[in-house]
Design an enzyme around this catalytic site. Structure first.
Site, PDB file in Angstrom:
ATOM      1  N   GLU A 182      19.785  -0.116 -47.547  1.00 26.54           N
ATOM      2  CA  GLU A 182      21.099   0.532 -47.412  1.00 26.54           C
ATOM      3  C   GLU A 182      22.094  -0.337 -46.635  1.00 26.54           C
ATOM      4  O   GLU A 182      22.615   0.059 -45.586  1.00 26.54           O
ATOM      5  CB  GLU A 182      20.940   1.901 -46.757  1.00 26.54           C
ATOM      6  N   GLU A 354      14.872   6.767 -52.976  1.00 28.06           N
ATOM      7  CA  GLU A 354      14.571   7.822 -52.001  1.00 28.06           C
ATOM      8  C   GLU A 354      15.139   9.132 -52.550  1.00 28.06           C
ATOM      9  O   GLU A 354      16.353   9.253 -52.719  1.00 28.06           O
ATOM     10  CB  GLU A 354      15.217   7.512 -50.641  1.00 28.06           C
TER      11      GLU A 354
END
Ligand SMILES: [Zn+2]
Length: 716
Positions: A182, A354
């Protein structure tokens, strides 16, 4: 996992919101030299052997296999264990973990750990820390506190990744890599340090060639900002007045570039060291917008996004201090992220790295998803083009910042409430198989998402409430309310497959982009845009021609006036194909002077009463529509749906509110996904006999969807 700072993007995303001919995708023709995605399906879980006693690994792997998982992602936050001191690597534990997992036929995606450098590194090289937008250095102790330009941080990140790659290139069970985690997703997404300033100056030198060219393109004569050395050029830290808009836009581009080039250092190494492994990274799509994700994923094998709808709901509550957050808005925003993810690589199926599996959050956390919602969210991703899903996370940590981020095992290692649902979902996705999961997503319409427009409008919105992301979300919601397939595309994408291209707030318009729009309309497409069209050049200067600049003949109008609205809302009267009740104008109006375009809406009150608000022009074989008035969600939806119908866009089904329909296709086969996002029973008329591939049940004309139900229908 997603940082709580996700709230930062929500500050810009509170817009109110309210099958088809097939095209064949470009992604199949690209990336031919890249390693193929694993032949096995990617249906797994994110796992932390580094946070788990080794005595548990065997049991964990066995339980994962019994659940049906095919892979894990591991090690993306384990730098301190893998390199306990500079240059001293220890992969023995990780190799044992991989072996244990592989013994149970669980494949491994390895994460490179650069998102969280260990304390020894930050202590020895304190200069690696990021400097935030207020000019203050971040501190070690969390994660994502580093500068993307800093050469020491880059060298050490590449060093640990290289050591990992060499250690695991030939280890059975390892199938791919996630670089970092991220990128930029933190409370401080951009760095303003001295290293970034020097990097920015070098980048500008390369981009503009000379200071004369840079000074001219930025208009630095304003406020005596003429630079006589590249080393004089600042970064946009607080000053006595806002920065030059050209400098500010270039700095956003530079920060995106810096993060992409940081990732590409590791990517280049992995391609050489591990040619048989796929490589990706995980991130969050719009409304998170600090990196041009199309650049980030350009040389990666597939896009991988993280998806937390329940966490998103909690953030909306926290931000708005409201109790009635709309799930329609959440579902629409999530669908937009999925369609964006598919568009990142021109329609290529993507992965959810995720997926929310339970309560989620750091300081605060969202409730357990309702029964059926985890399965529904998984299928929503698949319905929009996902080919794989990893749930976050296997067990729930009893220590660390994410103690509240719940996994499939509770803190006491009992199964979470969603366990049975996840097991069922994995089984169902395996039964659908590779043909469905790797199929295409047909779309007759496209929505342009342009980072330049987004960034430039954040620098100078023109009206405090005018936000690019709000317009994108609102337009996306308006178009997809009719359940027609839509691709979210780059301005420079191939538009030939589409009947209609929607491009709200196309504020920055390059000459090349103007030519693409002209050519698209000339050849028969419908181009729909709105106020602030073509205001700026790529260097953030305002065009010297009447608006909409180079497109005035394509649109068949000039803009007589442009008006931010703060009080005294005018109204629009619709006419011709748009006939309907009058609408109040929101925060902006462009007043249009037709030069050949048909008027479809007129301002009825205020200083501009009687002047054109909405126009449609015939140009070549196509149409160009200018929506000068800011319309509310209801009116925008009616207008955009009418225009799409005018262009011959088909709508697969009429369904009740809260039910979503998408179609995926491969060759002559197609699969219709019906998703009930509501807790109520919904009935859908499916028009023709179909079989639900999840249950094997045949359905004739109507089909009942219980709370949060999912159907995957095939005709016949
Ligand atoms: Zn920096």
């Amino acid at each position: 996992m997603v940082s709580v700072s996700r709230r930062a993007f929500l500050n810009r995303s509170m817009a109110a919101l309210g099958a088809a001919a097939f095209r064949y995708p470009v992604w199949a023709q690209t990336n031919t030299s890249a390693p193929s995605v694993s032949a096995r399906l990617l249906l797994g879980v994110d796992y932390y052997p580094d946070q788990t006693s080794e005595a548990r690994w065997e049991e964990d792997a066995q339980m994962m296999a019994e659940t049906g998982f095919t892979n894990v992602r591991i090690a993306e936050f384990a730098w301190a264990l893998m390199e306990p001191a500079e240059g001293k690597f220890d992969f023995a534990w990780l190799r044992r973990a991989v072996q244990t997992l592989h013994k149970h036929d669980i494949s491994v995606i390895l994460g490179t750990p650069s998102a969280a450098p260990p304390p020894w590194l930050a202590a020895r090289y304190p200069e690696i820390v990021e400097v935030n937008a207020q000019g203050e250095p971040l501190h070690p102790g969390g994660r994502r506190f580093t500068c993307p330009t800093n050469q020491t941080y880059r060298r050490l990140s590449l060093s640990i990744a290289t050591a990992m790659a060499h250690a695991f290139a030939e280890v059975p069970g390892v199938i791919g890599w996630q670089i970092d985690n991220e990128l930029t997703l933190s409370p401080s997404p951009r760095c303003y340090c001295n290293f970034c300033q020097a990097g920015f100056q070098a980048w500008l030198h390369s981009k503009y060639g000379s200071l004369d060219n840079l000074n001219r393109n930025w208009g630095t004569v304003f406020w005596s900002q003429t630079y006589t050395e590249f080393t004089q050029i600042p970064v946009p830290l607080p000053s006595g007045g806002d920065p030059n808009p050209g400098l500010a836009l270039d700095y956003d581009r530079y920060q995106s570039y810096a993060n992409v080039s940081f990732l590409e250092e590791q990517l280049g190494m992995l391609r050489k060291a591990c040619p048989r492994h796929f490589v990706t990274t995980n991130n969050v799509g719009p409304p998170v917008d600090y990196i041009d994700l199309r650049d980030l994923y350009k040389n990666l094998d597939f896009a991988a996004l993280d998806n937390y709808p329940g966490f998103f709901e909690m953030l909306l509550h926290e931000q708005a201090k409201a109790t009635d957050v709309s799930w329609d808005f959440i579902n629409t925003t999530v669908a937009l992220e999925h369609d964006f993810a598919r568009g990142i690589k021109g329609g290529k199926p993507f992965m959810i790295m995720e997926e929310q599996s339970g309560k989620a959050g750091q300081r605060t956390f969202s409730p357990q998803p309702e029964k059926g919602q985890v399965r529904l969210w998984t299928f929503q991703a698949v319905a929009h083009g996902a080919m794989g899903v990893n749930y976050f996370r296997w067990d729930t940590a009893t220590f660390g910042t994410e103690e509240y981020w719940h996994g499939i095992l509770n803190h006491d290692r009992s199964w979470s409430p969603a366990y049975d649902e996840i097991k069922q979902t994995v089984k169902e996705l395996k039964a659908l198989g590779s043909e469905v999961l790797h199929s295409q997503y047909p779309a007759e319409t496209a929505l342009v998402f342009d980072y330049d427009c987004d960034w430039a409008l954040q620098i100078q919105p023109g009206h405090y409430a005018l936000r690019y992301m709000d317009q994108i979300t609102s337009w996306y919601g308006s178009i997809t309310a009719s359940h027609t397939g839509i691709d979210v595309v780059a301005p420079g994408a191939d538009w030939t497959p589409y009947k209609v291209v929607f491009a709200p707030l196309a504020y920055v318009l390059s000459e090349a982009q103007g030519e693409r729009i002209r050519s698209f309309v000339q050849k028969g497409g419908m181009f729909v845009s709105n106020f602030r069209l073509g205001v700026k050049t790529e260097t953030s200067q305002i065009v010297r021609t009447p608006l909409p600049g180079p497109l005035h003949d394509v649109m068949g109008v000039t803009v007589a006036d442009y008006v931010p609205i703060y009080s005294g809302r005018p109204a629009v009267r619709f006419s011709s194909v748009l006939s309907g009740p009058d609408a109040e104008v929101g925060i902006w109006m462009d007043v249009l002077q037709p030069s050949g375009a048909e008027v479809l809406g007129t301002y009825t009150s205020g200083a501009h009463a009687g002047q054109a608000a909405i126009t449609m022009n015939s140009f070549g074989k196509g149409k160009a529509v200018y929506i000068g008035a800011d319309l509310n969600a209801e009116n925008l939806a009616r207008v955009l749906r009418t225009l799409a119908a005018q262009a011959g866009v088909t709508q697969p089904l009429e369904v009740p509110s809260g039910v979503e329909v998408t179609v995926r296709a491969a060759g002559n086969k197609q699969w219709m996904f019906l998703l009930n996002h509501t807790p109520a029973l919904q009935t859908v008329n499916i028009r023709r006999p179909s079989t639900d591939l999840l249950t094997g049940e045949a359905h004739n004309e109507t089909i009942d969807l219980s709370a949060y139900a999912v159907r995957v229908l095939q005709a016949g």
